[in-house]
Design a protein around this motif. Structure first.
Motif, PDB file in Angstrom:
ATOM      1  N   ILE A   1       0.857  -1.186   0.000  1.00  0.00           N
ATOM      2  CA  ILE A   1       0.000   0.000   0.000  1.00  0.00           C
ATOM      3  C   ILE A   1       0.894   1.237   0.000  1.00  0.00           C
TER       4      ILE A   1
ATOM      5  N   ARG B   1      -0.479   4.442  -5.578  1.00  0.00           N
ATOM      6  CA  ARG B   1      -1.377   3.359  -5.968  1.00  0.00           C
ATOM      7  C   ARG B   1      -2.785   3.582  -5.430  1.00  0.00           C
ATOM      8  N   SER B   2      -2.884   4.235  -4.288  1.00  0.00           N
ATOM      9  CA  SER B   2      -4.195   4.445  -3.676  1.00  0.00           C
ATOM     10  C   SER B   2      -5.024   5.486  -4.419  1.00  0.00           C
ATOM     11  N   ARG B   3      -4.437   6.155  -5.411  1.00  0.00           N
ATOM     12  CA  ARG B   3      -5.218   7.112  -6.199  1.00  0.00           C
ATOM     13  C   ARG B   3      -6.217   6.399  -7.113  1.00  0.00           C
TER      14      ARG B   3
ATOM     15  N   ASP C   1      -8.699   0.974  -4.052  1.00  0.00           N
ATOM     16  CA  ASP C   1      -8.866   0.977  -2.600  1.00  0.00           C
ATOM     17  C   ASP C   1      -8.094  -0.185  -1.994  1.00  0.00           C
ATOM     18  N   PHE C   2      -7.523   0.057  -0.825  1.00  0.00           N
ATOM     19  CA  PHE C   2      -6.845  -0.988  -0.065  1.00  0.00           C
ATOM     20  C   PHE C   2      -7.551  -1.162   1.274  1.00  0.00           C
TER      21      PHE C   2
ATOM     22  N   SER D   1      -6.035  -5.421  -4.168  1.00  0.00           N
ATOM     23  CA  SER D   1      -6.504  -4.086  -4.490  1.00  0.00           C
ATOM     24  C   SER D   1      -7.686  -4.164  -5.435  1.00  0.00           C
TER      25      SER D   1
ATOM     26  N   LEU E   1     -11.618   2.063  -6.869  1.00  0.00           N
ATOM     27  CA  LEU E   1     -11.996   2.930  -5.762  1.00  0.00           C
ATOM     28  C   LEU E   1     -13.452   2.728  -5.356  1.00  0.00           C
TER      29      LEU E   1
END
Length: 411
Positions: free
Chosen positions: A70, A74-76, A79-80, A327, A330
């Protein structure tokens, strides 16, 4: 389902898959899924970790089960869930025997203050015995230089318990018995410490600071396709000094070559991978500080509650297949549920069982502290003994002076 792929369920026995399966079983509803290896027909990886995440963003995969960490960029796109592994990037370096043989190694078992204190007490005890014995014991009579020599000889010979002089005075016997006890403990401790210095390996890391690697211009390794290369560049490493490897065996080979011959002087990777590497080569390498923080590995859920395919970053020939992160696009509706399920699994005995199945072998590796001999013995470990000996000697002198002032002789 992955477009163009048949529904083939691959049973992948690895740590991340077992954790994921355990998490999915704790959900309050049934979720069907299948594992699809993220690889080319020849068995090689089909891309980087970022490529894998981006395919989830494009909708080509519903989720990912692999060692995807994480990180912010990558979180853009996906979702994690909450992480389920320890986090951080650490450095592994070879260990070497730091023990240097020299002619003065026999002095190392004791610190200088303990040597000085011991010598002073040998002289002091010799003086006390002389005071108590020289008037009534023929062995302590004669010219002053002979009396001094005899006193010192008697005191220092107690180290090997080989003194020839008899002790007549009861007070002197009391002092000598207490001093024997002190000398016995000192000599036994010295022998044990000297043996440790001469025989036990003193394994130390070859490098303890990554800045030293940059200063020397050493080559460093990282796992191929990992985001760790970006961290190394941010730390100041020259891109030309970064060498990627595909497996722990290849990493070990790079270490054997050394930086001067195209190998590496250190390797950087995430802590879970390092644990596996150390478990395989615990006698050759060690993990050093600092540990650069990351969010760890985590799972997320798919947009479809009924059925989804899981892309497994699994490669039987690839070391990275032992860990997982999942992952999804979003705002996935299952993120919260899977996060709660992760908490339930990590807090239960199930997580310990899974970890033991893959990391239990680490228990066979000795702790680094057991590979390094103890430090030199200091005065703080023996001051109580010297206190007892000092009190006994001073008490004997006081009694001797009191008796001498009231009597012409004593036994």
């Amino acid at each position: 389902m992955h477009p163009g792929n048949e529904a083939v369920i691959s049973i992948v026995y690895c740590y991340c898959i077992d954790v994921f399966d355990a998490v999915m079983k704790t959900l309050p509803y049934a979720v069907t899924y299948e594992y699809i290896p993220f690889e080319l027909p020849n068995g090689m990886s089909a891309g980087t970790y970022d490529d894998l995440i981006y395919r989830v963003y494009l909708g080509k995969f519903d989720a990912v089960v692999g060692d995807t960490t994480i990180v912010a960029h990558r979180s853009r796109n996906v979702d994690f869930t909450l992480p389920y592994t320890e986090s951080g990037v650490s450095m592994i370096v070879p260990i070497k025997d730091n023990k240097k043989k020299n002619a003065w190694v026999f002095l190392k078992p004791l610190t200088w203050d303990l040597w000085v204190t011991s010598a002073c007490f040998f002289v002091f005890i010799g003086f006390v015995v002389w005071v108590l014995e020289h008037r009534i014991n023929e062995d302590f009579l004669g010219p002053i230089e002979c009396q001094v020599g005899t006193s010192f000889w008697f005191s220092f010979s107690t180290m090997v318990f080989s003194q020839r002089e008899r002790v007549i005075s009861n007070l002197a016997r009391f002092v000598v018995i207490v001093w024997y006890f002190v000398v016995l403990i000192l000599t036994q401790s010295y022998t044990a410490s000297l043996t440790s210095h001469l025989t036990v390996q003193q394994l130390k890391p070859t490098i303890t600071d990554f800045r030293e690697l940059i200063k020397r211009g050493e080559n460093v390794g990282y796992q191929k396709g990992s985001f760790v290369s970006g961290i190394l560049k941010q730390l100041g490493f020259n891109e030309n000094k970064l060498i990627d490897y595909n497996s722990p065996e290849e990493c070990d080979e790079f270490f054997k070559k050394g930086s001067a011959k195209g190998g590496i002087a250190a390797a950087f990777n995430e802590v879970p991978f390092m644990r596996l590497f150390i478990g395989q080569y615990c006698s050759k390498y060690t993990m050093t500080e600092p540990t650069f923080k990351t969010a760890g590995f985590g799972f997320v859920t798919t947009l479809q509650l009924s059925e989804f395919s899981v892309n497994s970053l699994y490669n039987l020939l690839d070391f990275v297949s032992h860990f997982a992160c999942r992952s999804s696009p979003l705002h996935s509706p299952l993120v919260l549920d899977v996060s709660r399920a992760i908490l339930n699994v990590t807090e239960s005995e199930k997580m310990k069982e899974i970890e033991d199945a893959y990391f239990k072998k680490l228990a066979s590796c000795p702790e680094s502290s057991t590979l390094v001999s103890s430090n030199s013995l200091g005065l703080n470990s023996f001051w109580g003994l010297f206190l007892i000996a000092g009190i006994a000697a001073i008490l004997a002198l006081i009694i001797f002076m009191v008796i001498s002032s009231t009597s012409t002789g004593m036994c």
